[in-house]
Design an enzyme around this catalytic site. Sequence first.
Site, PDB file in Angstrom:
ATOM      1  N   LYS A   1     -21.023  -2.870 -22.837  1.00 15.43           N
ATOM      2  CA  LYS A   1     -22.183  -2.958 -21.959  1.00 15.43           C
ATOM      3  C   LYS A   1     -23.083  -1.726 -22.094  1.00 15.43           C
ATOM      4  O   LYS A   1     -24.310  -1.831 -22.025  1.00 15.43           O
ATOM      5  CB  LYS A   1     -21.736  -3.159 -20.515  1.00 15.43           C
ATOM      6  CG  LYS A   1     -21.061  -4.504 -20.276  1.00 15.43           C
ATOM      7  CD  LYS A   1     -21.954  -5.664 -20.703  1.00 15.43           C
ATOM      8  CE  LYS A   1     -21.354  -7.007 -20.387  1.00 15.43           C
ATOM      9  NZ  LYS A   1     -22.243  -8.136 -20.773  1.00 15.43           N
TER      10      LYS A   1
ATOM     11  N   TYR B   1     -14.798  -3.283 -22.367  1.00 19.66           N
ATOM     12  CA  TYR B   1     -15.917  -3.975 -21.713  1.00 19.66           C
ATOM     13  C   TYR B   1     -17.048  -2.995 -21.402  1.00 19.66           C
ATOM     14  O   TYR B   1     -18.221  -3.253 -21.701  1.00 19.66           O
ATOM     15  CB  TYR B   1     -15.417  -4.636 -20.437  1.00 19.66           C
ATOM     16  CG  TYR B   1     -16.475  -5.377 -19.652  1.00 19.66           C
ATOM     17  CD1 TYR B   1     -16.876  -6.653 -20.010  1.00 19.66           C
ATOM     18  CD2 TYR B   1     -17.071  -4.796 -18.528  1.00 19.66           C
ATOM     19  CE1 TYR B   1     -17.830  -7.346 -19.285  1.00 19.66           C
ATOM     20  CE2 TYR B   1     -18.032  -5.471 -17.792  1.00 19.66           C
ATOM     21  CZ  TYR B   1     -18.404  -6.749 -18.181  1.00 19.66           C
ATOM     22  OH  TYR B   1     -19.373  -7.421 -17.459  1.00 19.66           O
TER      23      TYR B   1
ATOM     24  N   VAL C   1     -19.969  -9.830  -9.126  1.00 18.93           N
ATOM     25  CA  VAL C   1     -20.540 -11.142  -8.867  1.00 18.93           C
ATOM     26  C   VAL C   1     -19.410 -12.166  -8.847  1.00 18.93           C
ATOM     27  O   VAL C   1     -18.482 -12.094  -9.655  1.00 18.93           O
ATOM     28  CB  VAL C   1     -21.563 -11.528  -9.957  1.00 18.93           C
ATOM     29  CG1 VAL C   1     -22.325 -12.790  -9.551  1.00 18.93           C
ATOM     30  CG2 VAL C   1     -22.529 -10.385 -10.235  1.00 18.93           C
TER      31      VAL C   1
END
Length: 257
Positions: free
Chosen positions: A157, A153, A186
């Site tokens: 990014k 991941y 988030v």
Amino acid sequence: MDYTQLFQFSGDRVLVIGAGSGIGREAALALGAHGATVVCADRDSTTAAETAAMIGGSAIATQLDVLDLDAVRAAADEFSDISALVFTAAMNVRKRIADYTMEEFDRVVNLNLRSSFSLIQAFAPKMAANGGGSIIGFASIRAYVVEPGQGVYAATKAALVQLARTAAAEFGPDGVRVNVIAPGVVETPLTAQIKNNPEWYNAYAQKGALGRWSKPEELAGAVVYLASNASNYVTGSVLMVDGGWTAVDGRFDPPNS
């Protein structure tokens, strides 16, 4: 200069991919609230339609699978007049490198990076032909700071940041701006695994300067800014919306004395 128009989108059509939920939905709602005609795209046509209904007015919904290259190119043709493109689709398989399968690797890379490349490749030339526009992707704090289990991941990014910077260089002369937003933690479906673990949730909450997680709507302002005339001279940038996570590097709060 009429500064009251910095954040107005009257007459502008914008495309939000991932508008069916989470950050994408809040971004679509915020852009619509500022006068944009919003095209709400999502792999799930039902949730995309729900978002469009929430916006009302001239908002429309469309089904789009960003892993389908032909569908992405068709969307670029259909919505060639947009002034801004926002894309939020991403996934994460939280496993240490030694435990990853290549199938999992491909799934994360294809959605997070390959689809980002195909979207920029399809839409940026259309915007350039129209005299400019704004492309906004979503990176992450994981482009800069990592922890065990975030390898693939984080790599996607970080790659997105460099892809956006390169696109900014290549399409900048034609008025196309390309930027990314880097959220911290988030409360979205992507982080449900962590949110449901109190120890993990609280550890993340205390890492940032604000001492809490963010909510999807707290990312919407950054999207509006980067899509608007207020950021006309901003390109190739990473806007950190992480509650101070990457600013605070300590794990211990020393005493005052």
